[in-house]
Write an enzyme that holds these catalytic residues in place. Structure first.
Site, mmCIF file in Angstrom:
data_model
loop_
_atom_site.group_PDB
_atom_site.id
_atom_site.type_symbol
_atom_site.label_atom_id
_atom_site.label_comp_id
_atom_site.label_asym_id
_atom_site.label_seq_id
_atom_site.Cartn_x
_atom_site.Cartn_y
_atom_site.Cartn_z
ATOM 1 N N ILE A 209 -6.929 8.031 -1.163
ATOM 2 C CA ILE A 209 -6.916 6.575 -1.220
ATOM 3 C C ILE A 209 -7.771 6.113 -0.043
ATOM 4 C CG2 ILE A 209 -4.708 6.537 0.043
ATOM 5 C CD1 ILE A 209 -4.085 3.868 -1.254
ATOM 6 N N SER A 210 -8.767 5.274 -0.312
ATOM 7 C CA SER A 210 -9.713 4.871 0.728
ATOM 8 C C SER A 210 -9.025 4.073 1.828
ATOM 9 C CB SER A 210 -10.843 4.032 0.120
ATOM 10 O OG SER A 210 -11.630 4.798 -0.758
ATOM 11 N N GLN A 211 -9.628 4.091 3.016
ATOM 12 C CA GLN A 211 -9.088 3.296 4.110
ATOM 13 C C GLN A 211 -9.172 1.813 3.748
ATOM 14 O OE1 GLN A 211 -12.696 4.716 6.613
ATOM 15 N NE2 GLN A 211 -11.859 2.984 7.743
ATOM 16 N N PRO A 212 -8.215 1.011 4.194
ATOM 17 C CA PRO A 212 -8.185 -0.406 3.808
ATOM 18 C C PRO A 212 -9.475 -1.157 4.123
ATOM 19 C CG PRO A 212 -6.091 0.212 4.774
ATOM 20 C CD PRO A 212 -7.005 1.396 4.950
ATOM 21 N N ARG B 217 0.820 -1.214 0.000
ATOM 22 C CA ARG B 217 0.000 0.000 0.000
ATOM 23 C C ARG B 217 0.855 1.265 0.000
ATOM 24 N NH1 ARG B 217 -3.568 3.073 3.829
ATOM 25 N NH2 ARG B 217 -5.415 3.706 2.656
#
Length: 208
Positions: A58-61, A32
């Site tokens: 970038i979205s949270q995992p 990531r």
């Protein structure tokens, strides 16, 4: 190669209810930190959304894992992603299906994502610079559509590109946003509200 931070992230995702071994393996396999700015690398495996420039994130995992799991992908699933962004969600999808189609309205983000995917030897992705509201009708219909920005209402053009039995996962709303899973069945669209979320808005048009 051991990655303790990735191991801890997978443990966290499992504790949050992510159960798909395929989704967890795809997230574990991808670095990531490769998809975030150098100044943010130390936060790459935290469960946070991070800025990637151009007012995008970038979205949270957890959200990446949840949205991907909701699509119930198999290798043969034909997937359209709206909002390539950093390319991280794209890469997760590419680990799970034979081919991914993805549309990004901001040209510089599209270029950067293509470069990252190439450097990671991910070649089963077709990218397009264009208006995400319009999808990619020339390549449809799609078995699964994943939208990575929040729409005030579900775009009809995307519903039209969903195959019979197809699934769409999309955040909907402005001040209050919820993640929805929409399934096309017999000409109808069955909608299920999943959980509250927070995304950048899905903007019409494209940018150079």
């Amino acid at each position: 190669m051991a990655n303790p931070k990735a191991d801890r992230l997978i443990q966290f995702l499992t504790e949050q209810g992510i159960t798909s071994p395929q989704v967890l393996a795809a997230i574990h396999a991808l670095p990531r930190e490769f998809f975030v700015a150098p100044a943010m690398m130390h936060q790459a495996y935290d469960n946070n959304a991070l800025p990637i420039g151009q007012g995008q994130t970038i979205s949270q995992p957890y959200i990446v894992a949840k949205m991907t799991e909701l699509l119930a992908l198999t290798p043969e699933t034909k997937v359209l992603e709206i909002g390539t962004g950093s390319g991280y969600q794209t890469a997760v999808l590419a680990k799970l299906v034979n081919h991914v189609f993805t549309v990004e309205r901001i040209k510089t983000l599209q270029w950067d994502a293509k470069r990252r995917l190439k450097q990671l030897d991910i070649y089963n992705v077709s990218t397009k610079h264009g208006d995400g509201w319009q999808g990619w009708p020339a390549r449809g219909p799609f078995d699964a559509i994943l939208v990575t920005a929040a729409a005030a209402k579900v775009p009809q053009s995307l519903l039209d590109q969903l195959a019979e039995g197809g699934r769409m996962v999309i955040p909907v709303g402005e001040d209050e946003q919820y993640l929805y899973k929409i399934v096309r069945q017999g000409g109808q669209f069955i909608s299920e509200r999943v959980e509250a979320v927070r995304f950048v808005p899905l903007v019409a048009g494209d940018l150079a």
